[in-house]
Write a protein that holds these residues in place. Sequence first.
Motif, PDB file in Angstrom:
ATOM      1  N   ASN A   1      -8.488  -3.044  -2.782  1.00 11.84           N
ATOM      2  CA  ASN A   1      -8.854  -2.586  -1.437  1.00 11.84           C
ATOM      3  C   ASN A   1      -8.288  -1.188  -1.182  1.00 11.84           C
ATOM      4  OD1 ASN A   1     -10.019  -3.156   1.245  1.00 11.84           O
ATOM      5  ND2 ASN A   1      -7.893  -3.072   1.929  1.00 11.84           N
ATOM      6  N   PHE A   2      -7.056  -0.959  -1.624  1.00 13.17           N
ATOM      7  CA  PHE A   2      -6.427   0.353  -1.458  1.00 13.17           C
ATOM      8  C   PHE A   2      -7.183   1.426  -2.246  1.00 13.17           C
ATOM      9  CE2 PHE A   2      -3.519   3.554  -3.190  1.00 13.17           C
ATOM     10  CZ  PHE A   2      -3.004   4.100  -2.017  1.00 13.17           C
ATOM     11  N   LEU A   3      -7.543   1.132  -3.483  1.00 13.74           N
ATOM     12  CA  LEU A   3      -8.256   2.102  -4.325  1.00 13.74           C
ATOM     13  C   LEU A   3      -9.612   2.467  -3.718  1.00 13.74           C
ATOM     14  CD1 LEU A   3      -7.540   0.604  -7.882  1.00 13.74           C
ATOM     15  CD2 LEU A   3      -6.521   2.666  -6.888  1.00 13.74           C
ATOM     16  N   ILE A   4     -10.320   1.470  -3.209  1.00 13.52           N
ATOM     17  CA  ILE A   4     -11.638   1.716  -2.606  1.00 13.52           C
ATOM     18  C   ILE A   4     -11.510   2.660  -1.416  1.00 13.52           C
ATOM     19  CG2 ILE A   4     -13.507   0.624  -1.292  1.00 13.52           C
ATOM     20  CD1 ILE A   4     -13.213  -1.804  -3.179  1.00 13.52           C
ATOM     21  N   ARG A   5     -10.532   2.414  -0.558  1.00 16.57           N
ATOM     22  CA  ARG A   5     -10.352   3.266   0.628  1.00 16.57           C
ATOM     23  C   ARG A   5      -9.788   4.630   0.260  1.00 16.57           C
ATOM     24  NH1 ARG A   5      -6.623   2.029   3.553  1.00 16.57           N
ATOM     25  NH2 ARG A   5      -5.700   0.176   2.603  1.00 16.57           N
ATOM     26  N   LYS A   6      -8.803   4.651  -0.627  1.00 18.71           N
ATOM     27  CA  LYS A   6      -8.127   5.894  -1.006  1.00 18.71           C
ATOM     28  C   LYS A   6      -9.092   6.895  -1.641  1.00 18.71           C
ATOM     29  CE  LYS A   6      -4.620   8.602  -2.314  1.00 18.71           C
ATOM     30  NZ  LYS A   6      -3.797   9.349  -1.342  1.00 18.71           N
ATOM     31  N   PHE A   7      -9.965   6.391  -2.515  1.00 16.61           N
ATOM     32  CA  PHE A   7     -10.820   7.287  -3.297  1.00 16.61           C
ATOM     33  C   PHE A   7     -12.277   7.297  -2.846  1.00 16.61           C
ATOM     34  CE2 PHE A   7      -7.473   6.218  -6.595  1.00 16.61           C
ATOM     35  CZ  PHE A   7      -6.787   7.410  -6.434  1.00 16.61           C
ATOM     36  N   GLY A   8     -12.589   6.627  -1.748  1.00 20.00           N
ATOM     37  CA  GLY A   8     -13.958   6.636  -1.247  1.00 20.00           C
ATOM     38  C   GLY A   8     -14.942   5.995  -2.213  1.00 20.00           C
ATOM     39  N   ILE A   9     -14.530   4.890  -2.831  1.00 13.57           N
ATOM     40  CA  ILE A   9     -15.365   4.204  -3.817  1.00 13.57           C
ATOM     41  C   ILE A   9     -16.517   3.477  -3.126  1.00 13.57           C
ATOM     42  CG2 ILE A   9     -15.381   2.379  -5.571  1.00 13.57           C
ATOM     43  CD1 ILE A   9     -13.868   4.963  -6.380  1.00 13.57           C
TER      44      ILE A   9
ATOM     45  N   GLU B   1       0.823  -1.210   0.000  1.00 17.57           N
ATOM     46  CA  GLU B   1       0.000   0.000   0.000  1.00 17.57           C
ATOM     47  C   GLU B   1       0.853   1.254   0.000  1.00 17.57           C
ATOM     48  OE1 GLU B   1      -2.822  -0.342   3.194  1.00 17.57           O
ATOM     49  OE2 GLU B   1      -4.209  -1.490   1.931  1.00 17.57           O
ATOM     50  N   SER B   2       1.987   1.238   0.681  1.00 16.97           N
ATOM     51  CA  SER B   2       2.902   2.373   0.663  1.00 16.97           C
ATOM     52  C   SER B   2       3.421   2.610  -0.754  1.00 16.97           C
ATOM     53  CB  SER B   2       4.062   2.119   1.623  1.00 16.97           C
ATOM     54  OG  SER B   2       4.988   3.188   1.581  1.00 16.97           O
ATOM     55  N   HIS B   3       3.719   1.523  -1.456  1.00 16.06           N
ATOM     56  CA  HIS B   3       4.195   1.636  -2.841  1.00 16.06           C
ATOM     57  C   HIS B   3       3.090   2.158  -3.750  1.00 16.06           C
ATOM     58  CE1 HIS B   3       6.799   0.725  -6.238  1.00 16.06           C
ATOM     59  NE2 HIS B   3       5.776   0.101  -6.825  1.00 16.06           N
ATOM     60  N   TYR B   4       1.872   1.647  -3.568  1.00 19.89           N
ATOM     61  CA  TYR B   4       0.743   2.122  -4.372  1.00 19.89           C
ATOM     62  C   TYR B   4       0.509   3.615  -4.137  1.00 19.89           C
ATOM     63  CZ  TYR B   4      -0.408  -2.838  -5.101  1.00 19.89           C
ATOM     64  OH  TYR B   4      -0.377  -4.166  -5.432  1.00 19.89           O
TER      65      TYR B   4
END
Length: 528
Positions: free
Chosen positions: A290-298, A195-198
């Motif tokens: 999972n990271f995209l969903i949390r990061k962007f409020g999907i 997740e840090s890399h993403y």
Amino acid sequence: MIISSNNNQVVPIKRIAAIDIGTNSFHAIIVDIYSDGSFRTLDKLKEMVQLAKGGMGKRLSDGAFKRGLSALKNIKRLADSYECEKILAYATSAIREAENGGEFIQRSIDEVGIKMLAIPGRVEAELIGLAVRHGVRLTGKPVLVADIGGGSVEFILGNEEKFFYTASKKIGVSRMTEIFKPADPITPEDIKKLESHYEEQLRDVAQAFAQHRTDTIIGSSGTMENIAQMIAAQKGKSVDVTLNEMEFTAEDFKNFYEYFITLDKKQRKKVTGLDTKRIGFINTGVVLVNFLIRKFGIKSIKISSQALREGIVIRYLKKEMIGLPWTGAFADPRRRSVFELLRKTDWHENHSRHVANMALTIFDALEDELELPEGDRELLEYAAYLHDIGYYISHAKHHKHALYIIRHSDLKGFKEHEIEIIANVARYHRRSTPKKRHGEYWKMSPEIRKRIKKLSGILRIADGLDRSHYQNVKDLQVQSGENEIKINIRTEGEPHLEIWGAERKSQLFKEVTGKKLKIERVIESAYS
């Protein structure tokens, strides 16, 4: 493959193959291009090759060469069996980055007879965007497309009209698995590192997202499709007809993630929906989603079954087939794909349009009474247009042929249950009404079966009112009383055949309305 035609019939004019030469797999489709600028997929082939096994950006191994050339030979044999006039092959990150990628391209020419183009990431993203926009129903609201491949992930921010942002990021599942080598099962520390890399790699994606916010991700290609198939299995949802337009919520994904991320390789093998060849590297993709969903409020995730290979075809239509209206007559993929199918099956246009208009008039009058969802009006319209396309195969049992054609025509923009409703309403426009012994119908949910029965009841009346196929009924009005529904019709000539045609097919209509049906011809003054 030029086929002569009259001015009204849409016919195939060319047959081509399109190949997406990816990092993990090669995807090929065989398509016919039609005179109206549409295309129809005849066959597909996927070969798992894992070109970059041993590391991205390094020399392709002898094993990779062997697997890749063997896969291309299989695809070439398929294309030759269909007598394709042209093969379009586009290579992505594994070939772009390999020191000996040029050698692989040359050996493909010399040993297989396929010349491939190694396209840059931005072109790959653009072609994926074209494919998704062609196959998924979009609006003016932005969406974030994420195509998770083996070497790279393509991101597209756009809507039904344009792309605001396209990018290709080197964070594909094979690359991330090779670099980070997560434990099995994956550990919290592994996830934190990924997740840090993403976070670092997706800074400019986040900046573009801030300008074009959305709560929807559209996922394409193998990793996203596999995730969707596993979630569908977990929820007991059918994806027998199509995975395209399948939608699940962020909460659905969270429930799946919390269970799946704890599994080791042996346990993952038992998960329904997971391609066994992806077991070793699926986790890095699951962590990314999972990271995209949390990061962007999907809030919701939708699947596109179309990806780079369809984008290759669309680009060819736009760039090479000059003069063809490649988008078809409609921007909406739902309406466009229905009318593409109608034109290809030489539909009985005047009769079908007339039946559709009458069916919609009846629907509008009874929508509230029958508690029909608003979206069912559109599905009824399409079922009415398509109800007689079974004639394309045979007059006998043409209603059953219509069911088969609709279910297997890869209609775009529809969810699976919507295709089932259209297909079954078309099937039940004549002969038998829905029965328990009809297995395909009965395995659907009670709610879907009720909708099919109500819409079929309406379509049967409308079809009966054009029994002659000469559009004798010029207008109709529907009056619903306490115990009776009265349909007043205005006709050009004597109405006996139309009234007989509707009444003999009225039993299902009476069953779903719980009322008697009366059909009468009225004179012009009754409408004044």
